[in-house]
Design a protein around this motif. Structure first.
Motif, PDB file in Angstrom:
ATOM      1  N   UNK A   1      -9.492   7.985  -4.958  1.00  0.00           N
ATOM      2  CA  UNK A   1      -9.202   9.400  -5.276  1.00  0.00           C
ATOM      3  C   UNK A   1     -10.235  10.191  -4.690  1.00  0.00           C
ATOM      4  N   UNK A   2     -11.446   9.698  -5.055  1.00  0.00           N
ATOM      5  CA  UNK A   2     -12.652  10.672  -4.754  1.00  0.00           C
ATOM      6  C   UNK A   2     -12.961  10.606  -2.905  1.00  0.00           C
ATOM      7  N   UNK A   3     -12.556   9.691  -2.501  1.00  0.00           N
ATOM      8  CA  UNK A   3     -12.589   9.553  -0.884  1.00  0.00           C
ATOM      9  C   UNK A   3     -11.293  10.161  -0.338  1.00  0.00           C
ATOM     10  N   UNK A   4     -10.139  10.396  -0.756  1.00  0.00           N
ATOM     11  CA  UNK A   4      -9.201  10.962  -0.306  1.00  0.00           C
ATOM     12  C   UNK A   4      -9.267  12.359   0.025  1.00  0.00           C
ATOM     13  N   UNK A   5     -10.181  13.130  -0.507  1.00  0.00           N
ATOM     14  CA  UNK A   5     -10.681  14.664  -0.334  1.00  0.00           C
ATOM     15  C   UNK A   5     -11.013  14.530   1.381  1.00  0.00           C
TER      16      UNK A   5
ATOM     17  N   UNK B   1       0.739  -1.047  -0.049  1.00  0.00           N
ATOM     18  CA  UNK B   1       0.026   0.030  -0.030  1.00  0.00           C
ATOM     19  C   UNK B   1       0.876   1.272   0.007  1.00  0.00           C
ATOM     20  N   UNK B   2       0.557   2.220  -0.780  1.00  0.00           N
ATOM     21  CA  UNK B   2       1.359   3.392  -0.866  1.00  0.00           C
ATOM     22  C   UNK B   2       0.381   4.560  -0.297  1.00  0.00           C
ATOM     23  N   UNK B   3       1.064   5.700   0.535  1.00  0.00           N
ATOM     24  CA  UNK B   3       0.349   6.702   0.918  1.00  0.00           C
ATOM     25  C   UNK B   3       1.051   7.844   0.190  1.00  0.00           C
ATOM     26  N   UNK B   4       0.319   8.739  -0.356  1.00  0.00           N
ATOM     27  CA  UNK B   4       0.851   9.709  -1.117  1.00  0.00           C
ATOM     28  C   UNK B   4      -0.110  11.058  -0.907  1.00  0.00           C
ATOM     29  N   UNK B   5       0.505  12.084  -1.173  1.00  0.00           N
ATOM     30  CA  UNK B   5      -0.353  13.569  -0.900  1.00  0.00           C
ATOM     31  C   UNK B   5      -0.280  14.270  -2.120  1.00  0.00           C
ATOM     32  N   UNK B   6      -1.646  14.509  -2.756  1.00  0.00           N
ATOM     33  CA  UNK B   6      -1.507  15.247  -4.114  1.00  0.00           C
ATOM     34  C   UNK B   6      -2.336  16.725  -4.017  1.00  0.00           C
ATOM     35  N   UNK B   7      -1.932  17.626  -4.946  1.00  0.00           N
ATOM     36  CA  UNK B   7      -2.862  18.686  -4.740  1.00  0.00           C
ATOM     37  C   UNK B   7      -4.152  18.348  -5.435  1.00  0.00           C
ATOM     38  N   UNK B   8      -4.851  19.406  -5.360  1.00  0.00           N
ATOM     39  CA  UNK B   8      -6.414  19.128  -6.004  1.00  0.00           C
ATOM     40  C   UNK B   8      -6.211  18.985  -7.516  1.00  0.00           C
ATOM     41  N   UNK B   9      -5.425  19.813  -8.236  1.00  0.00           N
ATOM     42  CA  UNK B   9      -5.097  19.795  -9.528  1.00  0.00           C
ATOM     43  C   UNK B   9      -4.414  18.270 -10.002  1.00  0.00           C
ATOM     44  N   UNK B  10      -3.604  17.905  -9.120  1.00  0.00           N
ATOM     45  CA  UNK B  10      -2.908  16.542  -9.374  1.00  0.00           C
ATOM     46  C   UNK B  10      -3.968  15.188  -9.337  1.00  0.00           C
ATOM     47  N   UNK B  11      -4.810  15.437  -8.419  1.00  0.00           N
ATOM     48  CA  UNK B  11      -6.033  14.524  -7.965  1.00  0.00           C
ATOM     49  C   UNK B  11      -6.912  14.294  -9.178  1.00  0.00           C
ATOM     50  N   UNK B  12      -7.376  15.427  -9.717  1.00  0.00           N
ATOM     51  CA  UNK B  12      -8.179  15.857 -10.925  1.00  0.00           C
ATOM     52  C   UNK B  12      -7.527  15.100 -11.931  1.00  0.00           C
TER      53      UNK B  12
ATOM     54  N   UNK C   1      -5.221  12.847 -12.423  1.00  0.00           N
ATOM     55  CA  UNK C   1      -5.212  11.263 -12.044  1.00  0.00           C
ATOM     56  C   UNK C   1      -6.646  10.733 -12.426  1.00  0.00           C
ATOM     57  N   UNK C   2      -7.535  11.309 -11.905  1.00  0.00           N
ATOM     58  CA  UNK C   2      -9.057  10.863 -12.188  1.00  0.00           C
ATOM     59  C   UNK C   2      -9.347  11.003 -13.608  1.00  0.00           C
ATOM     60  N   UNK C   3      -8.986  11.843 -14.220  1.00  0.00           N
ATOM     61  CA  UNK C   3      -9.028  11.968 -15.793  1.00  0.00           C
ATOM     62  C   UNK C   3      -8.142  10.930 -16.551  1.00  0.00           C
ATOM     63  N   UNK C   4      -7.060  10.658 -16.144  1.00  0.00           N
ATOM     64  CA  UNK C   4      -6.369   9.693 -16.520  1.00  0.00           C
ATOM     65  C   UNK C   4      -7.006   8.291 -16.556  1.00  0.00           C
TER      66      UNK C   4
ATOM     67  N   UNK D   1     -11.139   1.042 -11.036  1.00  0.00           N
ATOM     68  CA  UNK D   1     -12.437   1.696 -10.389  1.00  0.00           C
ATOM     69  C   UNK D   1     -11.948   1.872  -9.035  1.00  0.00           C
ATOM     70  N   UNK D   2     -11.513   0.967  -8.213  1.00  0.00           N
ATOM     71  CA  UNK D   2     -11.144   1.131  -7.023  1.00  0.00           C
ATOM     72  C   UNK D   2     -10.151   2.247  -6.573  1.00  0.00           C
TER      73      UNK D   2
END
Length: 90
Positions: free
Chosen positions: A35-39, A1-12, A14-17, A29-30
């Protein structure tokens, strides 16, 4: 398991990718759901009644972390003087 911190732009991004992959299987899908729940992990810290937590821990002979765990599992702080009800006249 990895733990990372993204900015909102980075998270968005990744979701688009993930969405750009077309048919998304269970793993991607998971990842999208995570990424949605990370917020929610970025909410402010909760404030607990530490005096009551310390008192309960001392009374029960357990650590404060165990009291917090009990409270998180649906336990309640005891009401003040709940055990001291006036005697009923007979």
């Amino acid at each position: 398991m990895w733990i990372v911190r993204f900015t909102d732009a980075q998270r968005d991004a990744l979701k688009l990718l993930i969405e750009a992959q077309g048919e998304v299987g269970p793993s991607l899908g998971g990842a999208g759901e995570a990424l949605d729940l990370a917020r929610w992990d970025e909410l402010p810290d909760a404030e607990l009644p530490w005096d009551a937590v310390s008192t309960l821990a001392s009374m029960q002979g357990i650590g404060e972390a165990d009291v917090v765990w009990d409270l998180a599992a649906g336990g309640r702080l005891p009401a003040k003087h709940a055990a001291r009800r006036p005697a009923q006249p007979s």
